[in-house]
Enzyme design. Structure first.
Site, short mmCIF file in Angstrom:
data_model
loop_
_atom_site.label_atom_id
_atom_site.label_comp_id
_atom_site.label_asym_id
_atom_site.label_seq_id
_atom_site.Cartn_x
_atom_site.Cartn_y
_atom_site.Cartn_z
CG ASP A 169 38.65 53.46 10.73
OD1 ASP A 169 37.55 52.87 10.59
OD2 ASP A 169 39.74 52.69 10.96
CG ASP A 182 35.72 49.59 14.15
OD1 ASP A 182 35.65 48.56 13.53
OD2 ASP A 182 36.30 50.93 13.75
#
Length: 236
Positions: A169, A182
């Site tokens: 991330d 995402d």
């Protein structure tokens, strides 16, 4: 010319009689439309449309997965020192983080289970995309599958055991850190909601056979009766 009694019968019938003996064939446009309302669609056209949806599904997944992988590799290279790069102050920035769980850090201790669920989700999404007859639904399902597949690749590639790899991330929203996969999942969810709200069918709606234009013959079946002239003087 009138035929005398002694004149042999030639077997020819009166033209009016011939016309009366012919079956009543309705060649009007309405009859043609009724006859073709039950025909099945052209298999060649249906196969071509299915091939187009399959190509779009694969292309969307390929582009999205490549975009996700390239962005993660760039984050690993440029953000490896742990610094945060501000884009819009505290609202949006770039910061590297390895997430063992799902979105928002949930399920951090159940990484293998999350990976298995992602595998099942990808399979079900592929089946759903194969069954749909809508290009819009195909794109939405492809976006969702690409997002799930992008994070699943991390869990497999960076695993030190059985599907226990951490997801890369790097998009810092201030309250959470995510990645391109995402974002793809979020966009897919929005598209699905829009498709449902505007009533875009997942599969083609089957049209009911149209009734005859004048309802000929149906009146007697549904209990209605035509107006017949009544005999004078009552029933015989």
């Amino acid at each position: 010319m009138a035929r005398t009694a002694d004149q042999p019968d030639t077997g020819k019938l009166d033209p009016i009689t011939l016309d009366a003996d012919k079956p009543d064939t309705d060649t009007s446009d309405a009859a043609k439309s009724r006859d073709t309302s039950f025909t099945v669609g052209d298999p060649q056209a249906s196969h071509s449309t299915c091939s187009s949806r399959t190509a779009v599904f694969i292309a969307v997944i390929a582009v999205c997965v490549i975009l996700d992988r390239v962005s993660k590799l760039a984050a690993l290279h440029y953000l490896a020192d742990g610094r945060r790069v501000s884009v819009l102050g505290n609202v949006l920035g770039l910061k590297l983080l390895f997430n063992p769980g799902a979105s928002l850090g949930m399920g951090s201790g159940a990484t293998p289970a999350i990976a298995l669920l992602a595998c099942v989700a990808c399979i079900l999404l592929c089946v759903a995309a194969w069954r749909t007859e809508s290009m819009a639904w195909t794109v939405a399902l492809a976006l969702c599958c690409a997002g799930a597949l992008g994070n699943l690749i991390d869990r497999v590639y960076y695993a030190t055991g059985v599907l226990n790899g951490k997801v890369v991330d790097f998009i810092d929203y201030g309250w959470s850190i995510g990645n391109v996969a995402d974002v793809e999942l979020f966009v897919a969810a929005v598209v699905v909601v829009v498709l449902v709200l505007v009533d875009v069918p997942y599969a083609a709606r089957r049209k009911k056979p149209a009734d005859d234009g004048d309802g000929g013959g149906d009146g007697m079946l549904d209990g209605s009766h035509a107006d017949f002239p009544q005999r004078e003087g009552g029933a015989a």
